[in-house]
Design an enzyme around this catalytic site. Structure first.
Site, PDB file in Angstrom:
ATOM      1  N   CYS A  23       0.836  -1.214   0.000  1.00  0.00           N
ATOM      2  CA  CYS A  23       0.000   0.000   0.000  1.00  0.00           C
ATOM      3  C   CYS A  23       0.872   1.266   0.000  1.00  0.00           C
ATOM      4  CB  CYS A  23      -0.908  -0.060   1.235  1.00  0.00           C
ATOM      5  SG  CYS A  23      -1.626   1.491   1.754  1.00  0.00           S
ATOM      6  N   CYS A  26       0.204   3.706   2.858  1.00  0.00           N
ATOM      7  CA  CYS A  26       0.712   3.137   4.113  1.00  0.00           C
ATOM      8  C   CYS A  26       2.206   3.464   4.270  1.00  0.00           C
ATOM      9  CB  CYS A  26       0.518   1.628   4.150  1.00  0.00           C
ATOM     10  SG  CYS A  26      -1.209   1.114   4.048  1.00  0.00           S
TER      11      CYS A  26
END
Length: 98
Positions: A23, A26
Site C-alpha cells: 500500500c 501506508c
C-alpha cells in the site's frame, strides 16, 4: 509476547495502524508515525499490524481499506479513521485519551 487483546487493554491509549506492505499511502505513513512517536513518547503506544499477516484480526475489526487507524484504551475502541493522516491530527486525537 503480548497478544492483541493484552495490548489494547492498556490504560495508555494505543494507536493501531492497520497497513499492508503493498500500500503506497501506508508507506507514506511510516515517517508520520515516527514523528508522532517522538511527540507523544510514553503517553501512547503505536502499533503497526500488517493485514496480510493478520487477516483474522483485520476481519474482526472490519478493516476494508488501508491504512486504517484505531485508538483503543482499556480494551475499548475509542476512535477510528481510514486514509492518510497527519502527525498533528493524530497527536490531537490521541491527546483526548491521555
Amino acid at each position: 509476547m503480548e497478544n492483541f487483546e493484552d495490548i489494547v487493554k492498556s490504560e495508555v491509549p494505543v494507536l493501531i495502524d492497520f497497513f499492508a506492505t503493498w500500500c503506497g499511502p501506508c508507506k507514506m505513513m511510516h515517517p508520520v508515525l515516527d514523528e508522532l512517536h517522538e511527540k507523544v513518547g510514553d503517553k501512547a503506544r503505536i502499533i503497526k499490524i500488517d493485514i496480510d499477516k493478520n487477516e483474522k484480526l483485520a476481519a474482526i475489526y472490519n478493516v476494508r481499506s488501508v491504512p486504517t487507524f484505531m485508538i483503543f484504551k482499556n480494551g475499548k475502541l475509542e476512535w477510528r479513521a481510514s486514509g492518510v493522516q497527519s502527525a498533528s491530527s493524530l497527536e490531537q486525537t490521541l491527546a483526548q485519551y491521555y
